[in-house]
Design a protein around this motif. Structure first.
Motif, short mmCIF file in Angstrom:
data_model
loop_
_atom_site.label_atom_id
_atom_site.label_comp_id
_atom_site.label_asym_id
_atom_site.label_seq_id
_atom_site.Cartn_x
_atom_site.Cartn_y
_atom_site.Cartn_z
N GLN A 1 48.92 41.61 47.55
CA GLN A 1 49.21 42.76 48.42
C GLN A 1 48.31 43.93 48.08
O GLN A 1 47.85 44.66 48.96
CB GLN A 1 50.68 43.16 48.30
CG GLN A 1 51.09 44.26 49.26
CD GLN A 1 50.86 43.87 50.70
OE1 GLN A 1 51.45 42.92 51.20
NE2 GLN A 1 50.00 44.61 51.39
N LYS A 2 48.05 44.13 46.78
CA LYS A 2 47.15 45.21 46.38
C LYS A 2 45.75 44.99 46.95
O LYS A 2 45.07 45.93 47.39
CB LYS A 2 47.10 45.32 44.86
CG LYS A 2 48.39 45.84 44.24
CD LYS A 2 48.30 45.86 42.72
CE LYS A 2 49.60 46.37 42.10
NZ LYS A 2 49.54 46.36 40.61
N ALA A 3 45.32 43.73 46.93
CA ALA A 3 44.01 43.42 47.49
C ALA A 3 43.99 43.69 49.00
O ALA A 3 43.01 44.21 49.55
CB ALA A 3 43.64 41.97 47.21
N ALA A 4 45.10 43.33 49.67
CA ALA A 4 45.19 43.58 51.12
C ALA A 4 45.19 45.07 51.41
O ALA A 4 44.59 45.53 52.39
CB ALA A 4 46.45 42.93 51.68
N ASN A 5 45.85 45.86 50.55
CA ASN A 5 45.84 47.31 50.73
C ASN A 5 44.44 47.89 50.60
O ASN A 5 44.02 48.74 51.39
CB ASN A 5 46.75 47.97 49.68
CG ASN A 5 48.22 47.68 49.90
OD1 ASN A 5 48.62 47.26 50.98
ND2 ASN A 5 49.02 47.88 48.87
N ALA A 6 43.71 47.40 49.58
CA ALA A 6 42.35 47.88 49.36
C ALA A 6 41.44 47.52 50.53
O ALA A 6 40.62 48.33 50.98
CB ALA A 6 41.80 47.31 48.05
N LEU A 7 41.60 46.31 51.05
CA LEU A 7 40.79 45.87 52.18
C LEU A 7 41.10 46.72 53.42
O LEU A 7 40.20 47.14 54.14
CB LEU A 7 41.05 44.40 52.48
CG LEU A 7 40.30 43.82 53.69
CD1 LEU A 7 38.79 43.92 53.47
CD2 LEU A 7 40.71 42.37 53.92
N SER A 8 42.39 46.98 53.65
CA SER A 8 42.78 47.80 54.80
C SER A 8 42.20 49.20 54.70
O SER A 8 41.75 49.77 55.69
CB SER A 8 44.30 47.88 54.89
OG SER A 8 44.70 48.70 55.96
N SER A 9 42.20 49.75 53.50
CA SER A 9 41.64 51.09 53.30
C SER A 9 40.14 51.10 53.57
O SER A 9 39.62 52.03 54.20
CB SER A 9 41.93 51.57 51.87
OG SER A 9 41.39 52.85 51.65
N ALA A 10 39.45 50.07 53.08
CA ALA A 10 38.00 50.00 53.28
C ALA A 10 37.64 49.82 54.75
O ALA A 10 36.76 50.50 55.30
CB ALA A 10 37.41 48.86 52.44
N VAL A 11 38.35 48.91 55.41
CA VAL A 11 38.09 48.67 56.83
C VAL A 11 38.49 49.89 57.65
O VAL A 11 37.85 50.23 58.65
CB VAL A 11 38.85 47.42 57.30
CG1 VAL A 11 38.74 47.24 58.81
CG2 VAL A 11 38.33 46.18 56.59
N GLY A 12 39.55 50.57 57.20
CA GLY A 12 40.02 51.73 57.93
C GLY A 12 39.03 52.86 57.99
O GLY A 12 39.06 53.68 58.91
N PHE A 13 38.12 52.92 57.03
CA PHE A 13 37.10 53.96 57.06
C PHE A 13 36.23 53.83 58.31
O PHE A 13 35.73 54.83 58.84
CB PHE A 13 36.23 53.86 55.80
CG PHE A 13 35.21 54.96 55.70
CD1 PHE A 13 35.56 56.22 55.24
CD2 PHE A 13 33.88 54.74 56.09
CE1 PHE A 13 34.62 57.23 55.15
CE2 PHE A 13 32.94 55.75 56.01
CZ PHE A 13 33.30 57.00 55.53
#
Length: 339
Positions: free
Chosen positions: A285-297
């Motif tokens: 889930q932490k990895a998914a959070n990080a990916l979402s944050s990166a893509v969200g930029f």
């Protein structure tokens, strides 16, 4: 000049929080009721079911979208999800709470002038044979699980020596009992009670907002820059939730039926930390959070999920749950009688 959008998803978990607490009383703003006057002349009663459903997992989410007029698609957002699970409470504690809650309910009825007759009298009647008890402790599955909130997990215990013949699929909804309960009431010549309480281990609060830097960006041609944020807070407050009810059946129903119920309209919350909160967010889930944050930029949308385990001290949880149920019993029994 194109405005810059900064996406931020944040989450907070709190050990304490503000919540209203209940100590009894049966005012109309606290209860929903139907045909309570039926019981004014019928003081001999039976209790065929006293079930306590404990919520052991739940979640809440909060979402903030861009306030900009041009962003009608709301593709720019910050979303926060909090999933919480109750741990550390053994089955014996849940059972003890159900048993003590039942004893308290009987005592409250007796104090109001009711004569609670033994369930063994009902078990001798023919309509009892039409009832099919659920396995205990009962966990919703199949269709009932499909109809309930997907993130919700719960388990139901029956006060001894009673059984559970039906569990509501939804909180906040008073469901009719099996037809055989009405037949039991007619055969016994006295009202038959079915009590269903729902006990939640926490309460959630959500907050969404956006922040505009007017001084810096309003003069710019692209409009103001915006920071989006969304948060969910978790409070350790044990509560008996709205929809928890005492139903009574006296006849087979119809237009002029005297069957009725009294249910909670407002929750009864006992605040205070009865354990500790642990962040148990998985690595995945932490990895998914990080990916979402990166893509969200680049896309403008970001989601963060946090998983919390509320590790209860069993004795504290038991004390808080019984305090909440005691208040619920007081309020509902007050609503059953005007005496």
């Amino acid at each position: 000049m194109k405005s810059k959008l900064i996406i931020a998803a944040s989450i907070a978990t709190l050990l304490t929080g503000c919540a209203s607490t209940g100590t009894g009383g049966g005012s109309s703003d606290q209860l929903n009721s139907k045909n309570a006057a039926t019981l004014e002349t019928q003081k001999d009663v039976y209790i065929a079911q006293f079930a306590v459903t404990f919520v052991t997992k739940d979640s809440a989410s909060s979402k903030s979208t861009s306030p900009m007029i041009r962003n009608r698609s709301a593709s720019e957002y910050a979303k926060s999800i909090l999933s919480a699970r109750l741990t550390g409470v053994p089955e014996s504690t849940f059972q003890k709470i159900a048993d003590e809650a039942y004893k308290d309910f009987v005592a409250d009825l007796t104090a109001k002038g009711f004569n609670v007759k033994p369930v063994s009298d009902l078990q001798k009647l023919k309509p009892w044979q039409d009832l099919e008890a659920l396995p205990l402790p009962y966990t919703p599955s199949g269709l009932s699980g499909f109809l309930s909130k997907p993130s919700l997990e719960e388990i139901t215990y029956s006060a001894k020596p009673l059984s559970v013949f039906m569990v509501p699929d939804q909180v906040n909804q008073v469901k009719p009992m099996p037809y055989a309960f009405a037949e039991l009431a007619e055969a016994a010549g006295a009202p038959v009670f079915a009590v269903n309480y729902n006990v939640h281990f926490a309460y959630f609060d959500t907050d969404t907002d956006y922040e505009v830097n007017y001084f810096k960006d309003v003069p710019a041609s692209g409009g103001p820059s915006t920071t989006l944020s969304a948060s969910v807070t978790l409070g350790q407050g044990i509560q008996v939730t709205p929809g928890s009810a005492a139903q009574f059946l006296v006849d087979l129903g119809g237009t002029f039926s005297d069957n009725g119920f009294v249910s909670l309209k407002e929750p009864i919350v006992v605040g205070g930390a009865y354990g500790r909160n642990e962040d148990t967010t998985s690595d995945g889930q932490k990895a998914a959070n990080a990916l979402s944050s990166a893509v969200g930029f680049f896309t403008g949308g970001s989601t963060k999920t946090t998983e919390i385990s509320v590790v209860a001290t069993p004795e504290y949880y038991e004390y808080g749950a019984l305090k909440a149920i005691d208040a619920a019993n007081n309020r509902i029994v007050d609503g059953l009688s005007t005496n």
